[in-house]
Scaffold this motif. Structure first.
Motif, PDB file in Angstrom:
ATOM      1  N   GLU A  33      29.114 -10.299 -23.743  1.00 50.47           N
ATOM      2  CA  GLU A  33      27.656 -10.096 -23.617  1.00 50.47           C
ATOM      3  C   GLU A  33      27.370  -8.759 -22.911  1.00 50.47           C
ATOM      4  O   GLU A  33      26.510  -7.998 -23.330  1.00 50.47           O
ATOM      5  N   PHE A  37      25.563  -5.367 -24.613  1.00 52.79           N
ATOM      6  CA  PHE A  37      24.347  -4.767 -24.042  1.00 52.79           C
ATOM      7  C   PHE A  37      24.398  -3.233 -24.103  1.00 52.79           C
ATOM      8  O   PHE A  37      23.368  -2.575 -24.259  1.00 52.79           O
ATOM      9  N   MET A  46      20.769  -7.331 -31.794  1.00 45.90           N
ATOM     10  CA  MET A  46      21.292  -7.564 -30.440  1.00 45.90           C
ATOM     11  C   MET A  46      20.757  -8.886 -29.882  1.00 45.90           C
ATOM     12  O   MET A  46      21.488  -9.671 -29.278  1.00 45.90           O
ATOM     13  N   THR A  47      19.478  -9.160 -30.136  1.00 48.25           N
ATOM     14  CA  THR A  47      18.858 -10.407 -29.665  1.00 48.25           C
ATOM     15  C   THR A  47      19.599 -11.614 -30.245  1.00 48.25           C
ATOM     16  O   THR A  47      19.928 -12.554 -29.509  1.00 48.25           O
ATOM     17  N   ILE A  50      23.125 -12.034 -28.665  1.00 47.34           N
ATOM     18  CA  ILE A  50      23.054 -12.597 -27.302  1.00 47.34           C
ATOM     19  C   ILE A  50      22.653 -14.074 -27.362  1.00 47.34           C
ATOM     20  O   ILE A  50      23.200 -14.907 -26.609  1.00 47.34           O
ATOM     21  N   LEU A  51      21.726 -14.430 -28.262  1.00 49.74           N
ATOM     22  CA  LEU A  51      21.308 -15.844 -28.368  1.00 49.74           C
ATOM     23  C   LEU A  51      22.489 -16.736 -28.772  1.00 49.74           C
ATOM     24  O   LEU A  51      22.671 -17.826 -28.217  1.00 49.74           O
ATOM     25  N   SER A  54      24.984 -16.834 -25.721  1.00 46.94           N
ATOM     26  CA  SER A  54      24.434 -17.656 -24.624  1.00 46.94           C
ATOM     27  C   SER A  54      24.439 -19.138 -25.008  1.00 46.94           C
ATOM     28  O   SER A  54      24.755 -19.997 -24.172  1.00 46.94           O
ATOM     29  N   LYS A  57      27.898 -20.549 -24.563  1.00 45.15           N
ATOM     30  CA  LYS A  57      28.190 -20.834 -23.147  1.00 45.15           C
ATOM     31  C   LYS A  57      27.474 -22.101 -22.691  1.00 45.15           C
ATOM     32  O   LYS A  57      28.056 -22.957 -22.014  1.00 45.15           O
TER      33      LYS A  57
ATOM     34  N   ILE B 185      22.492 -19.291 -17.319  1.00 41.48           N
ATOM     35  CA  ILE B 185      23.030 -18.768 -18.589  1.00 41.48           C
ATOM     36  C   ILE B 185      21.865 -18.352 -19.491  1.00 41.48           C
ATOM     37  O   ILE B 185      21.883 -17.283 -20.101  1.00 41.48           O
ATOM     38  N   PHE B 188      19.990 -15.271 -17.832  1.00 47.04           N
ATOM     39  CA  PHE B 188      20.791 -14.046 -17.959  1.00 47.04           C
ATOM     40  C   PHE B 188      20.720 -13.502 -19.387  1.00 47.04           C
ATOM     41  O   PHE B 188      20.557 -12.292 -19.598  1.00 47.04           O
ATOM     42  N   GLY B 189      20.826 -14.398 -20.352  1.00 58.49           N
ATOM     43  CA  GLY B 189      20.800 -13.957 -21.752  1.00 58.49           C
ATOM     44  C   GLY B 189      19.425 -13.501 -22.191  1.00 58.49           C
ATOM     45  O   GLY B 189      19.244 -12.373 -22.670  1.00 58.49           O
ATOM     46  N   VAL B 190      18.442 -14.371 -21.998  1.00 59.38           N
ATOM     47  CA  VAL B 190      17.101 -14.119 -22.550  1.00 59.38           C
ATOM     48  C   VAL B 190      16.303 -13.104 -21.726  1.00 59.38           C
ATOM     49  O   VAL B 190      15.681 -12.192 -22.274  1.00 59.38           O
ATOM     50  N   LEU B 193      19.514  -9.668 -20.406  1.00 61.40           N
ATOM     51  CA  LEU B 193      20.132  -8.869 -21.468  1.00 61.40           C
ATOM     52  C   LEU B 193      19.140  -8.498 -22.569  1.00 61.40           C
ATOM     53  O   LEU B 193      18.990  -7.323 -22.904  1.00 61.40           O
ATOM     54  N   ILE B 194      18.446  -9.502 -23.118  1.00 62.22           N
ATOM     55  CA  ILE B 194      17.502  -9.212 -24.206  1.00 62.22           C
ATOM     56  C   ILE B 194      16.301  -8.436 -23.657  1.00 62.22           C
ATOM     57  O   ILE B 194      15.824  -7.478 -24.265  1.00 62.22           O
ATOM     58  N   ALA B 196      16.069  -6.465 -20.948  1.00 60.56           N
ATOM     59  CA  ALA B 196      16.314  -5.094 -20.467  1.00 60.56           C
ATOM     60  C   ALA B 196      16.848  -4.173 -21.555  1.00 60.56           C
ATOM     61  O   ALA B 196      16.945  -2.968 -21.340  1.00 60.56           O
TER      62      ALA B 196
END
Lengths: 102, 217
Positions: A33, A37, A46-47, A50-51, A54, A57, B185, B188-190, B193-194, B196
């Motif tokens: 992740e 970034f 990218m969204t 990451i989704l 995440s 996890k 989790i 941090f992801g939503v 990361l998304i 920023a």
């Protein structure tokens, strides 16, 4: 009966070795992740990446560390029913809000 | 024998332990609570008219704090596995590690909040400050409660009140701790990361736009 139940439960849950493996996978996904970034790519792509990472996890922790994969399915119902409602309300509100204010 | 009758007392007509059911029901309600806070933050994203926004988020520092919290979850499940096997020494060690890692996470959050205040971001600065600090502050409060709970369990184990026979109490505290982890989790992801991603570019664009509007650029 109670000890028998506890005995069976203990054996259906993963052991320390599996927990450490899951922990290592979680650490690697977090590292990926972090790397993603700093890659130059389309924000929408990218969204989605990451989704997916995440969510993986999230499911690993809920399934293995919180034992939902091994425990009674009714515990999953108690947790995922409000979760689905929350996500649905969130998505609908965001769609509504963006449409109304555009 | 006392332990066996104790377990039977907590069984319900569903055949499930009522304490564990209560914890899952509580976590289900807490999902809605955090959902509201995260949803509000996302709805108001990029709608602040002034002050700093996502561009001030430090991804490297937050990645480290996320890693620390994830490893605390691993330590928590190892503590549970230890007490279920009757290994009290290992249980105490891993529980102490959870508390230490949780405290380190809180330390990171306090550092982050102090940095934000230094950069001019407080809950009263703009919409981003209000929604972001309330959401992460609420999560930090959950972590702090979890640390206190686990310290209590650790001390109770030295007094013989927590043992292999009532390891369910550790499992329930563990469920709470893992929940705090999964909420992070998502945040941090939503949010980090998304949120920023590309924020610095957007901020620069806004500055150029403002300069052009003022006839400077």
């Amino acid at each position: 009966m109670a000890t028998e139940h506890a005995h069976v439960e203990e054996h259906t849950h993963p052991g320390p070795r599996q927990y450490v493996i899951i922990g290592a996978i979680l650490a690697v996904i977090t590292l990926i992740e972090f790397g993603v970034f700093y890659l130059e790519m389309d924000a929408a792509l990218m969204t989605w990446i990451i989704l997916v990472l995440s969510s993986s996890k999230f499911l690993l922790v809920v399934g293995y560390f919180m034992h939902l994969k091994f425990d009674d399915v009714r515990f999953s119902g108690l947790f995922f029913a409000p979760f689905v409602i929350m996500v649905s309300i969130g998505v609908v509100l965001m769609a509504l809000f963006f449409n109304l204010t555009r | 024998m006392q332990y066996l009758s104790g377990i039977d007392d907590h069984r319900t007509s569903t055949g499930l332990d009522n304490r564990k059911m209560l914890m899952w029901a509580f976590l289900g309600s807490d999902v809605m609570f955090f959902g509201t806070l995260i949803g509000t933050h996302l709805i108001y994203r990029n709608r602040s008219l002034s002050g700093p926004q996502e561009e001030i988020l430090s991804i490297p520092i937050t990645t480290i704090s996320t890693f620390v919290l994830l490893m605390s979850s691993l330590a928590m499940v190892l503590a549970l596995a230890a007490i279920q096997r009757g290994n009290m020494g290992s249980f105490r060690f891993w529980t102490a590690i959870v508390c230490v890692f949780g405290s380190i996470f809180i330390g990171f959050q306090m550092f982050e909040f102090a940095e934000f205040a230094h950069l001019g971001l407080t809950p009263r600065t703009n919409l981003f400050g209000s929604t972001f600090l309330v959401m992460t502050g609420f999560h930090g409060t959950h972590v702090a409660v979890g640390i206190l709970w686990l310290w209590t369990i650790l001390f109770a184990s030295y007094k013989g009140k927590i043992h292999q026979g009532n390891s369910l109490q550790v499992e329930i505290a563990g469920l709470y701790w893992h929940f705090v982890d999964i909420v992070w989790i998502v945040i941090f992801g939503v949010v980090y990361l998304i949120g920023a991603y590309g924020a610095e570019g957007r901020a620069l664009e806004e500055v150029h736009h403002a300069a052009r509007a003022a006839g400077i650029g």
